[in-house]
Scaffold this motif. Structure first.
Motif, PDB file in Angstrom:
ATOM      1  N   ALA A  10      45.118 -14.391 -65.180  1.00 39.52           N
ATOM      2  CA  ALA A  10      45.648 -14.016 -63.862  1.00 39.52           C
ATOM      3  C   ALA A  10      44.526 -13.721 -62.869  1.00 39.52           C
ATOM      4  N   LEU A  11      43.378 -13.320 -63.382  1.00 40.27           N
ATOM      5  CA  LEU A  11      42.258 -12.955 -62.512  1.00 40.27           C
ATOM      6  C   LEU A  11      41.418 -14.153 -62.093  1.00 40.27           C
ATOM      7  N   SER A  12      41.587 -15.277 -62.799  1.00 40.13           N
ATOM      8  CA  SER A  12      40.682 -16.398 -62.514  1.00 40.13           C
ATOM      9  C   SER A  12      41.382 -17.746 -62.345  1.00 40.13           C
ATOM     10  N   LEU A  37      43.994 -11.999 -68.541  1.00 39.96           N
ATOM     11  CA  LEU A  37      42.661 -12.458 -68.121  1.00 39.96           C
ATOM     12  C   LEU A  37      42.762 -13.661 -67.197  1.00 39.96           C
ATOM     13  N   HIS A  78      48.424 -13.336 -59.271  1.00 42.26           N
ATOM     14  CA  HIS A  78      47.167 -12.803 -59.841  1.00 42.26           C
ATOM     15  C   HIS A  78      47.346 -11.351 -60.292  1.00 42.26           C
ATOM     16  N   ASP A  79      48.517 -11.097 -60.865  1.00 39.41           N
ATOM     17  CA  ASP A  79      48.856  -9.754 -61.347  1.00 39.41           C
ATOM     18  C   ASP A  79      48.690  -9.725 -62.868  1.00 39.41           C
ATOM     19  N   ALA A  80      47.582  -9.177 -63.332  1.00 41.26           N
ATOM     20  CA  ALA A  80      47.258  -9.180 -64.763  1.00 41.26           C
ATOM     21  C   ALA A  80      48.286  -8.423 -65.597  1.00 41.26           C
ATOM     22  N   THR A 109      41.163 -18.865 -68.587  1.00 38.65           N
ATOM     23  CA  THR A 109      40.358 -17.672 -68.911  1.00 38.65           C
ATOM     24  C   THR A 109      38.873 -17.971 -68.838  1.00 38.65           C
TER      25      THR A 109
END
Length: 246
Positions: A103-105, A101, A193-195, A142
């Protein structure tokens, strides 16, 4: 109906006493006559209450022995009951998803902070503190305070449970190179940014740790076997008799 309502009130009172610790797990309840006097009800009412308590799983009736309080299923788990294996598995499951999570933000500023914790660990400065900060930065990334809270509590458990502290110290002291490689892999996945990669890197980190724990436990068990055998050898050995015979 009145009598039925009365025995349910007795059930409530007994359950309250169990929760308060007046009637602790494994304890035998007072005899039927004493309970009737205690609650100022008839003995048949006490019998009905005991039946209801048994159905609820609060007590166990042992023929010829008495009525015993059963360990509560909803009793709070004590921190000292949690093993290093349980903690590590929980962290892997929770922090794997946290990493995915995050990684996306995660922001550039947070990545910079992560990198500083890596530098501190590499230089051997406040390694445990830097390690905790590394994981807590990821949790904050997160944007979910419940996940931040979970990670903080898992770390508190890691540092306050005496057995876990001992078990972890036996596997972390000599694995700084592995620790650095694993944390760097997590950092790189977050930076990209690789979840999926972040989750996998976090799982790999804890997988190595839990296997190291198993190795440490096996090693201690083997040493204990050797120690006991050595004591028995000294006690039962016939070496002295054989030498004296010659």
């Amino acid at each position: 109906m009145g009598n039925r309502r009365l025995f349910w009130r007795i059930v409530d009172k007994v359950e309250s006493l169990i929760k308060q610790g007046e009637f602790s797990a494994g304890m035998r309840l007072p005899p039927e006559r004493e309970l009737a006097e205690m609650f100022d009800v008839s003995r048949p009412t006490i019998r009905e209450a005991i039946i209801a308590l048994e159905v609820r799983g609060r007590v166990e009736v042992k023929t010829g022995s008495g009525v015993y309080v059963v360990e509560s299923l909803d009793a709070p788990i004590k921190s000292q009951e949690i093993s290093a294996f349980e903690l590590t598995q929980a962290r892997a499951l929770i922090e794997g998803e946290i990493a995915a999570l995050a990684a996306l933000s995660i922001t550039e500023q947070e990545l910079e902070k992560l990198n500083k914790t890596l530098e501190a660990m590499q230089e051997g400065l406040y390694v445990e503190q830097a390690d905790r900060e590394f994981h807590e930065i990821i949790a904050r990334a997160t944007r979910n305070k419940a996940l931040e809270f979970a990670v903080a509590n898992l770390w508190d458990l890691r540092l306050t449970n005496a057995q876990i502290v001992t078990d972890y110290s036996s596997v972390c002291a000599n694995n700084n190179e592995c620790v650095m490689d694993e944390h760097t892999a997590i950092y790189n996945a977050l930076k990209q940014h690789d979840a999926n990669a972040a989750r996998a890197a976090m799982h790999q980190h804890f997988n190595r740790l839990i296997n190291a724990l198993f190795d440490a436990v096996e090693s201690r068990a083997l040493e204990e076997v050797k120690r006991k055998n050595s004591e028995k050898r000294g006690l039962y050995s016939l070496d002295g008799l054989v030498k004296s015979a010659h």
